[in-house]
Scaffold this motif. Structure first.
Motif, PDB file in Angstrom:
ATOM      1  N   VAL A  16     -21.775 -41.017  23.561  1.00  0.00           N
ATOM      2  CA  VAL A  16     -22.443 -42.090  23.540  1.00  0.00           C
ATOM      3  C   VAL A  16     -21.379 -43.508  22.724  1.00  0.00           C
ATOM      4  O   VAL A  16     -21.523 -44.413  23.176  1.00  0.00           O
ATOM      5  N   PHE A  17     -20.987 -42.787  21.729  1.00  0.00           N
ATOM      6  CA  PHE A  17     -19.938 -43.802  21.036  1.00  0.00           C
ATOM      7  C   PHE A  17     -18.976 -44.267  21.977  1.00  0.00           C
ATOM      8  O   PHE A  17     -18.774 -45.584  21.892  1.00  0.00           O
ATOM      9  N   GLY A  18     -18.336 -43.250  22.907  1.00  0.00           N
ATOM     10  CA  GLY A  18     -17.256 -43.506  23.691  1.00  0.00           C
ATOM     11  C   GLY A  18     -17.788 -44.734  24.763  1.00  0.00           C
ATOM     12  O   GLY A  18     -16.871 -45.477  25.067  1.00  0.00           O
ATOM     13  N   ILE A  19     -19.033 -44.380  25.340  1.00  0.00           N
ATOM     14  CA  ILE A  19     -19.612 -45.470  26.408  1.00  0.00           C
ATOM     15  C   ILE A  19     -19.653 -46.671  25.829  1.00  0.00           C
ATOM     16  O   ILE A  19     -19.433 -47.752  26.351  1.00  0.00           O
ATOM     17  N   LEU A  20     -20.277 -46.680  24.555  1.00  0.00           N
ATOM     18  CA  LEU A  20     -20.807 -47.985  24.156  1.00  0.00           C
ATOM     19  C   LEU A  20     -19.458 -48.618  23.536  1.00  0.00           C
ATOM     20  O   LEU A  20     -19.406 -49.906  23.468  1.00  0.00           O
ATOM     21  N   ASN A  21     -18.371 -47.922  23.173  1.00  0.00           N
ATOM     22  CA  ASN A  21     -17.313 -48.495  22.412  1.00  0.00           C
ATOM     23  C   ASN A  21     -16.427 -49.193  23.750  1.00  0.00           C
ATOM     24  O   ASN A  21     -16.242 -50.338  23.301  1.00  0.00           O
ATOM     25  N   SER A 114     -29.163 -42.325  29.015  1.00  0.00           N
ATOM     26  CA  SER A 114     -30.284 -41.711  29.163  1.00  0.00           C
ATOM     27  C   SER A 114     -30.406 -40.346  28.915  1.00  0.00           C
ATOM     28  O   SER A 114     -31.421 -39.803  28.269  1.00  0.00           O
ATOM     29  N   LEU A 115     -29.502 -39.607  29.517  1.00  0.00           N
ATOM     30  CA  LEU A 115     -29.390 -38.029  29.146  1.00  0.00           C
ATOM     31  C   LEU A 115     -29.302 -37.798  28.080  1.00  0.00           C
ATOM     32  O   LEU A 115     -29.911 -36.889  27.285  1.00  0.00           O
ATOM     33  N   ALA A 116     -28.369 -38.467  27.103  1.00  0.00           N
ATOM     34  CA  ALA A 116     -28.325 -37.985  25.795  1.00  0.00           C
ATOM     35  C   ALA A 116     -29.656 -38.480  24.923  1.00  0.00           C
ATOM     36  O   ALA A 116     -29.906 -37.509  24.147  1.00  0.00           O
ATOM     37  N   PHE A 117     -30.246 -39.278  25.182  1.00  0.00           N
ATOM     38  CA  PHE A 117     -31.540 -39.640  24.584  1.00  0.00           C
ATOM     39  C   PHE A 117     -32.483 -38.492  24.814  1.00  0.00           C
ATOM     40  O   PHE A 117     -33.225 -38.212  23.821  1.00  0.00           O
TER      41      PHE A 117
END
Length: 389
Positions: A16-21, A114-117
């Motif tokens: 998620v960090f990579g995507i939000l980064n 969505s998958l991560a949550f």
């Protein structure tokens, strides 16, 4: 089993960090993009708001389309698309191509998040789910801690292209971490599209969607222009701006930890208090934003509340539709990004018409409206009333 769950949640947080980064990191380099591509700061802002708009459109549908495929394969696909998009961004000198390189990965963004949550919440007991999700949310905050300020620092110290290299490397690292450490996760039980879409028949779902849109508009309508605010209103040098962006992101992690604990207690009262507290911070920002030291303190408190707000948004929608967790998380991501789009666009409008200092009005107006929808949901769906939906 606990160690395995902890490793899984940790990898999801990194992902998620990579995507939000990639999404949020551009906030820190908007002034550099404006100068490099010879476009206005409000036009450069579309790199944030248009990305968010695409995520908003694809949020409810893309996670459903990929819901029957092995989850590890889906994660690798999404991260791979982000690596390619970031690589194109490094080498282009055309603003339109840069926009396109942002738009295509944006379609895949909600699939991973969505998958991560959902996976994090399902890996623990129902009571512990808010805490597990709050750990994944640290990835969102880390995207700001590292993404926004480090990208801003790299762009000012070296070049804009090197900041884009940073985005690409982070996503490549996430891809390898997923490939090596996450086990194969075939889908065992797939909910029908009809059963998931049926949550849209409930009024509590729509009340929650509107609340999330407004709360995200309140936070990101102002935060999207924080770098520009610190430059033009507070008159800070570039290195100090990078430091304050780091403070904001670091404070987000504190907010995540606080929210994870408070949402397991009296959630409704906690959520209702949020607009009041953030509203006070924005009033202080408007009054004292031109002073360096007050601005540093305001940014710290604002950052804590930004982290709290993200957790509130996810909790508000997941509890409105607990029978369809993947779809609810898709709606959460879509609603957040609609809020970011509206907020950033309105913020740009206020800056153009009135000046950068008045961008806080977007936040205050959004908070007033969000308070109405929060109180309405609390009144209509309080445990003592149990009204039918």
């Amino acid at each position: 089993m606990t160690k395995r769950n902890n490793l899984l949640i940790f990898i999801l947080t990194i992902g998620v960090f990579g995507i939000l980064n990639t999404e949020m990191g551009f906030i820190g380099i908007l002034p550099s993009i404006s100068e490099h591509f010879h476009v206005s700061i409000s036009k450069a802002g579309w790199l944030v708001s248009l990305f968010a708009l695409v995520v908003a459109v694809s949020g409810p549908t893309m996670p459903l389309v990929f819901s029957g495929i092995n989850r590890k394969k889906v994660m690798l696909l999404v991260l791979g698309v982000f690596v390619v998009g970031n690589t194109v961004s490094i080498f282009t000198s055309n603003f339109t191509i840069l926009l396109i390189a942002r738009i295509i990965p944006a379609f895949f963004h909600p699939i991973y998040c969505s998958l991560a949550f959902s996976v994090a919440a399902a890996s623990v007991s129902k009571e512990e789910a808010p805490k597990a999700v709050s750990k994944v949310f640290i990835g969102v905050s880390a995207g700001m801690v590292v993404g926004v300020p480090i990208a801003s620092f790299i762009a000012s110290a070296t070049s804009l292209q090197m900041a884009m290299v940073f985005f690409a490397l982070v996503n490549a690292f996430c891809f390898l971490a997923t490939l090596i450490f996450i086990p194969s996760m075939p889908v065992e039980e797939r909910l029908s599209y009809g059963s998931q879409f049926s949550v849209l028949k409930k009024s509590i779902t729509w009340l929650s969607i509107v609340t999330v849109i407004l709360l995200n508009s309140a936070v990101f309508g102002v935060f999207s222009y924080l770098a520009d605010y610190l430059k033009t209103v507070t008159n800070m040098p570039a290195n100090t701006i990078s430091l304050l962006l780091f403070v904001y992101g670091g404070a987000n992690i504190i907010g995540n930890i606080l929210a994870g604990k408070l949402l397991t207690k009296n959630a409704n009262k906690f959520v209702a208090a949020f607009p009041f507290v953030l509203g006070i911070v924005y009033i202080l920002l408007f009054l004292f934003g031109q002073f360096t030291f007050p601005m540093a303190f305001i940014t710290l408190i604002w950052g804590i509340l930004g982290g709290v707000g993200g957790n509130i948004n996810q909790y508000w929608l997941s509890t409105a539709a607990p029978e369809a967790p993947d779809f609810a998380n898709g709606l959460f991501i879509a609603s957040c990004n609609i809020g970011t789009t509206i907020g950033a666009a309105a913020g740009g409008l206020f800056i153009t018409e009135m000046g950068t200092q008045y961008v806080v009005l977007v936040g205050i107006l959004s908070l007033i409206l969000s308070l109405v929808t929060i109180l309405l949901r609390n009144y209509r769906y309080s445990p003592t009333k149990q009204l039918s939906t």
